[in-house]
Design a protein around this motif. Structure first.
Motif, PDB file in Angstrom:
ATOM      1  N   THR A   1       0.843  -1.176   0.000  1.00 45.56           N
ATOM      2  CA  THR A   1       0.000   0.000   0.000  1.00 45.56           C
ATOM      3  C   THR A   1       0.889   1.240   0.000  1.00 45.56           C
ATOM      4  O   THR A   1       2.112   1.139  -0.162  1.00 45.56           O
ATOM      5  CB  THR A   1      -0.929  -0.010   1.223  1.00 45.56           C
ATOM      6  N   GLU A   2       0.285   2.391   0.214  1.00 42.79           N
ATOM      7  CA  GLU A   2       1.087   3.615   0.218  1.00 42.79           C
ATOM      8  C   GLU A   2       1.952   3.734   1.464  1.00 42.79           C
ATOM      9  O   GLU A   2       2.968   4.437   1.445  1.00 42.79           O
ATOM     10  CB  GLU A   2       0.157   4.831   0.114  1.00 42.79           C
ATOM     11  N   ASP A   3       1.592   3.035   2.553  1.00 41.82           N
ATOM     12  CA  ASP A   3       2.330   3.174   3.816  1.00 41.82           C
ATOM     13  C   ASP A   3       3.065   1.911   4.236  1.00 41.82           C
ATOM     14  O   ASP A   3       4.124   1.998   4.862  1.00 41.82           O
ATOM     15  CB  ASP A   3       1.362   3.578   4.944  1.00 41.82           C
ATOM     16  N   TYR A   4       2.532   0.738   3.917  1.00 39.49           N
ATOM     17  CA  TYR A   4       3.121  -0.510   4.402  1.00 39.49           C
ATOM     18  C   TYR A   4       3.154  -1.534   3.276  1.00 39.49           C
ATOM     19  O   TYR A   4       2.447  -1.410   2.268  1.00 39.49           O
ATOM     20  CB  TYR A   4       2.319  -1.085   5.588  1.00 39.49           C
ATOM     21  N   SER A   5       3.999  -2.551   3.512  1.00 39.37           N
ATOM     22  CA  SER A   5       4.060  -3.726   2.644  1.00 39.37           C
ATOM     23  C   SER A   5       3.940  -4.952   3.541  1.00 39.37           C
ATOM     24  O   SER A   5       4.656  -5.065   4.554  1.00 39.37           O
ATOM     25  CB  SER A   5       5.373  -3.771   1.853  1.00 39.37           C
ATOM     26  N   TYR A   6       3.056  -5.886   3.167  1.00 40.45           N
ATOM     27  CA  TYR A   6       2.779  -7.066   3.972  1.00 40.45           C
ATOM     28  C   TYR A   6       3.270  -8.300   3.228  1.00 40.45           C
ATOM     29  O   TYR A   6       2.909  -8.528   2.062  1.00 40.45           O
ATOM     30  CB  TYR A   6       1.275  -7.185   4.251  1.00 40.45           C
ATOM     31  N   ALA A   7       4.095  -9.101   3.914  1.00 42.44           N
ATOM     32  CA  ALA A   7       4.650 -10.325   3.337  1.00 42.44           C
ATOM     33  C   ALA A   7       3.907 -11.524   3.929  1.00 42.44           C
ATOM     34  O   ALA A   7       3.660 -11.577   5.147  1.00 42.44           O
ATOM     35  CB  ALA A   7       6.140 -10.426   3.624  1.00 42.44           C
ATOM     36  N   PHE A   8       3.579 -12.498   3.057  1.00 47.83           N
ATOM     37  CA  PHE A   8       2.800 -13.666   3.466  1.00 47.83           C
ATOM     38  C   PHE A   8       3.563 -14.937   3.116  1.00 47.83           C
ATOM     39  O   PHE A   8       4.195 -15.024   2.069  1.00 47.83           O
ATOM     40  CB  PHE A   8       1.440 -13.686   2.748  1.00 47.83           C
TER      41      PHE A   8
END
Length: 375
Positions: A197-204
């Motif tokens: 997203t514009e603020d965070y990156s989520y790793a799965f």
């Protein structure tokens, strides 16, 4: 001398030949001496006497009118013999070679045993394995660059854009209602491994959230709030739905190509003119002291990605698209790097504007005005 003495002397003379070899010199030696003496006497006898050199000198003179010639013998001094000096042979004594004494250096001291290799540098921060998800996404975004997407599709009333490599990796960009979201997929996977997203990156890892990164790509080491976890779960579920919609309805046309250019090159959809889809990711994890060894280990365990060949294809596609657009976007758009949609439609021509209506007929003039006009 008495007679007895004479008899004794005669006896001795008679006995001399028998005892001579024992007393006097050897017969051969005596004969040699006699020969030498005789030869010397003969040589001395035959040697001519040295005569003084003379010269006969005659003179003539007149005595009482008569020429009287008188001669006399004059001694001439003998010419001194020329003494030939024997050549002097100068024998140079060879100098004795100078023998230099080379003093052997003292034996080197024994080398100390090599030190064991230093242990790998210890990094106080998180391990390098925590950055493998964002590294894969960053390398894919850098490979795509400014190339046009391979297709577009509509889901939930929103048109999204997708890039798929020859190795099967996919990037979907959705200009959502709350901002632009990027979804990164492994080869032929239905769920994203990273959502940005514009603020965070989520790793799965599968369905589980394993890491969170900030907008610069640094690992978030604090506690993730419950609302962030819920947001990450929602985004992963939407990523599954987007991939399913992309497989059902893919399209690409000249209208979509021009729309993509006008939207994303405006800079309002997360695409940066200098860094592309990477945005503000700085790649600080690649400067860690343990990153190279970790990357080398992972290179033998992961399937090949063929990103260098993909990068070249994307650059060629961007050049073809830019030339097509500058030439007036006539005809169908050029093929993309991975043409998923065959035979894309050309740009839809705008219909011609409607013809202007005919002017209404003029109203008849009143009678007085008509008479004035006739005059």
């Amino acid at each position: 001398m008495t007679s007895s003495s004479k008899l004794a002397l005669a006896a001795l003379l008679l006995a001399a030949p028998l005892t001579a070899p024992l007393i006097g010199p050897a017969p051969a030696e005596a004969a040699t001496k006699k020969t030498v003496k005789k030869t010397t006497k003969k040589a001395a006898t035959k040697k001519p006497a040295t005569k003084a050199a003379t010269k006969r000198v005659c003179t003539s003179k007149k005595v009482k009118g008569k020429t009287v010639r008188s001669c006399r013998t004059v001694k001439v001094a003998a010419a001194e013999p020329v003494v030939q000096t024997a050549p002097v042979v100068v024998v140079t004594k060879a100098e004795a070679p100078v023998v230099q004494t080379i003093v052997a250096p003292p034996p080197a001291p024994p080398q100390p045993a090599p030190l064991p290799p230093p242990p790998p540098p210890q990094y106080s921060g998180p391990p390098a394995a925590a950055f493998i998800w964002i590294d894969m996404a960053d390398s894919l975004a850098d490979t795509i660059g400014d190339g046009p997407p391979d297709y577009t599709f509509r889901y939930d009333g929103i048109d999204s854009w997708a890039w798929t490599t020859r190795g099967g990796e996919t990037l979907i960009v959705e200009p959502g209602r709350s901002g632009v979201v990027q979804y990164y997929y492994r080869g032929r996977s239905s769920a994203p491994y990273l959502v940005r997203t514009e603020d965070y990156s989520y790793a799965f890892d599968g369905p589980n959230l394993v890491h969170t990164y900030d907008w610069r790509g640094d690992l978030f080491t604090g506690n993730v709030r419950w609302d962030q976890k819920r947001e990450a779960e929602r985004l992963q579920a939407r990523g599954r739905a987007l991939m399913s919609a992309a497989l059902r309805s893919r399209s690409w046309s000249g209208d979509a190509a021009l729309t993509w250019y006008s939207l994303f090159y405006s800079g309002n959809y997360g695409w940066n003119g200098s860094t592309g889809w990477r945005g503000d990711w700085r790649g600080d994890w690649r400067r860690r002291p343990d990153w190279r060894s970790f990357e080398y280990e992972q290179s033998g365990q992961m399937p090949p990605r063929y990103l260098e060949d993909e990068r070249r294809r994307r650059k060629d596609a961007a050049w073809r698209y830019d030339r097509w657009r500058r030439d007036g976007a006539r005809g169908a758009p050029p093929p993309t790097a991975n043409p998923v949609v065959p035979n894309p439609a050309p740009v839809t021509q705008a219909p011609p504007p409607p013809a202007s209506p005919a002017p209404p007929p003029a109203a008849p003039l009143p009678w007085p005005a008509r008479r004035e006009q006739e005059r």
